[in-house]
Design a protein around this motif. Structure first.
Motif, short mmCIF file in Angstrom:
data_model
loop_
_atom_site.label_atom_id
_atom_site.label_comp_id
_atom_site.label_asym_id
_atom_site.label_seq_id
_atom_site.Cartn_x
_atom_site.Cartn_y
_atom_site.Cartn_z
N THR A 188 0.82 -1.22 0.00
CA THR A 188 0.00 0.00 0.00
C THR A 188 0.85 1.26 0.00
O THR A 188 0.54 2.24 -0.68
CB THR A 188 -0.93 0.00 1.23
OG1 THR A 188 -1.71 -1.21 1.23
CG2 THR A 188 -1.86 1.20 1.22
N ARG A 220 -6.63 2.56 3.57
CA ARG A 220 -6.04 2.31 2.25
C ARG A 220 -5.57 0.86 2.13
O ARG A 220 -5.66 0.26 1.04
CB ARG A 220 -4.88 3.28 2.02
CG ARG A 220 -5.33 4.73 1.86
CD ARG A 220 -4.15 5.70 1.73
NE ARG A 220 -3.30 5.31 0.61
CZ ARG A 220 -1.98 5.16 0.69
NH1 ARG A 220 -1.37 5.33 1.84
NH2 ARG A 220 -1.28 4.83 -0.37
N LYS A 257 -6.73 -1.82 -0.64
CA LYS A 257 -5.75 -2.56 -1.43
C LYS A 257 -6.02 -4.05 -1.37
O LYS A 257 -5.91 -4.76 -2.40
CB LYS A 257 -4.34 -2.25 -0.91
CG LYS A 257 -3.21 -2.91 -1.70
CD LYS A 257 -3.14 -2.37 -3.11
CE LYS A 257 -1.94 -2.91 -3.86
NZ LYS A 257 -1.87 -2.40 -5.25
N GLY A 260 -9.18 -0.49 -7.27
CA GLY A 260 -7.95 0.17 -6.87
C GLY A 260 -7.61 1.39 -7.70
O GLY A 260 -6.89 2.27 -7.24
N THR A 281 -5.97 5.17 -6.75
CA THR A 281 -4.74 5.64 -7.37
C THR A 281 -4.96 6.98 -8.05
O THR A 281 -4.14 7.90 -7.95
CB THR A 281 -4.25 4.61 -8.40
OG1 THR A 281 -4.07 3.36 -7.73
CG2 THR A 281 -2.95 5.05 -9.03
#
Length: 390
Positions: A108, A178, A182, A358, A362
């Motif tokens: 992560t 987070r 992930k 994801g 990002t």
């Protein structure tokens, strides 16, 4: 924190930039974390696969070597290249992961923190470390490179290093959110993150299957693979001095009477009184890489986790071509197709998959980084204007 600029103005501007990034990152993480859980990696049908059954699962050919009898509550043997699970026992049983959860932490955080970045540790960075935690020796007021802190995470399993890196990426709770996002993006549905360092916390669990997913994903990153394979390193101490640290994975180092495993390339061990001993181990032989996870052996003492991993690795290499997979570490939608549909699928895989799990996270982080870069440029321009007018 300094990021390569020599002037005080540049350092201040970078601090302003990073502050903007870290202020908004928790929101990005939270936005990702609240998305509905789509369920098992391959859809509802995966719940009926053999990996969800209790007991040992294996599909041997006639004459195949027998799976070793090990005492761990849960374990997996997988091909790290293909993702095929060769054998498993209670693969999705939810258990405390201890420091093997640091693999998910690294997956992560590694992408968002340059290894050459320097940071002076504050008292707040080291607050909240659990009693009895493993430590690498991070000292308040000292300045460390991020790469040194990663050595502390991978080799010494230092919870103090994890706390500092988490502080640099939005704080403890945001990092946990987070990590949770992930895990879901990787198809790991058994993992629930409460403490990013793996320290025992109510409700924090993972599984042998999920840990194998994390180990496989980590080995596909050069930086992760490099850190997890290190036997020893030098760690900064006080007054410019440094001292040696050694990897606590005895199957890698051969310490304390445990024979090193030939071809071992990492990954991570862990222990707490609640989780027992846990281990993700990967080894390469004749161009093939195997990955095993072992959770909480019930017999044999503290070395059992290494000896049971050794036995499972030996079996996996010996059973090459002698067993059919019982499952996969790769989510069903990401597995390569066979036959006439294989070429179109490969072409589609080459395109940016912006709708894959994801990517919203990002994209949010990249957007915030761009905002931070703009703030930096503005701060530098204002400083130049002031200097010209003085």
């Amino acid at each position: 924190m300094t990021i390569g600029f020599s002037s005080r103005t540049a350092r201040s501007a970078c601090m302003l930039c990073l502050a903007g990034v870290l202020t908004l990152m928790p929101a990005a993480a939270a936005a990702t974390a609240v998305r509905p859980d789509p369920g098992p990696p391959g859809g509802a049908a995966d719940r009926t696969s053999s990996l969800y059954r209790s007991g040992t699962q294996v599909r041997p050919h006639p004459g195949a070597p027998r799976v070793p009898d090990v005492s761990a509550l849960s374990w997996v043997v997988a091909d790290a290249g293909t993702g095929d699970v060769l054998a498993a026992n209670d693969a999705h049983r939810k258990l405390p992961p201890a420091s093997t959860l640091k693999t998910l932490f690294a997956l992560t955080v590694l992408p968002v923190l340059p290894g050459g970045l320097h940071h002076e540790v504050s008292p707040e960075d080291l607050s909240g470390i659990g009693p009895g935690s493993s430590l690498v020796g991070v000292v308040e007021g000292e300045t460390y490179r991020v790469s040194d802190l990663w050595n502390g995470v991978f080799l010494n399993s230092g919870n103090d290093a994890v706390h500092v890196l988490a502080a640099l990426t939005g704080g403890w709770s945001a990092t946990a959110a987070r990590m949770q996002a992930k895990a879901r993006a990787l198809g790991a549905r058994d993992t629930h993150v409460r403490s990013p360092d793996g320290y025992d916390a109510p409700g924090q669990v993972s599984s042998a299957y999920d840990l194998a997913v994390f180990g496989r994903a980590g080995l596909r990153r050069p930086d992760f693979a490099r850190y997890c394979a290190k036997v020893d390193a030098m760690f900064p101490g006080r007054d410019g001095r440094s001292y040696g640290i050694m990897n606590t994975n005895r199957l890698l180092t051969g310490a304390s009477g445990v024979a090193p495993y030939p071809g071992l390339i990492g990954v991570k061990n862990g222990y707490t009184s609640n989780a027992g001993n846990t281990l993700i181990a990967a080894a390469r032989r004749d161009g093939r890489t195997l990955l095993v996870t072992v959770m909480n052996p019930q017999e044999g003492g503290g070395h059992a986790v290494y000896e049971e991993a050794r036995a499972l690795l030996d079996w996996g290499f010996e059973a090459d071509g002698e067993v059919d997979p019982v499952g996969s570490l790769v989510p069903e939608g990401a597995r390569p197709r066979q036959g006439p549909q294989a070429a179109p699928a490969a072409a589609a895989a080459a395109k940016p998959a912006e709708d894959e799990p994801g990517w919203p996270e990002t994209g949010a982080i990249l957007g915030v980084a761009a905002l931070g870069a703009g703030v930096t440029a503005l701060a530098l321009r204002l400083k130049l204007v002031r200097d010209d007018g003085s």
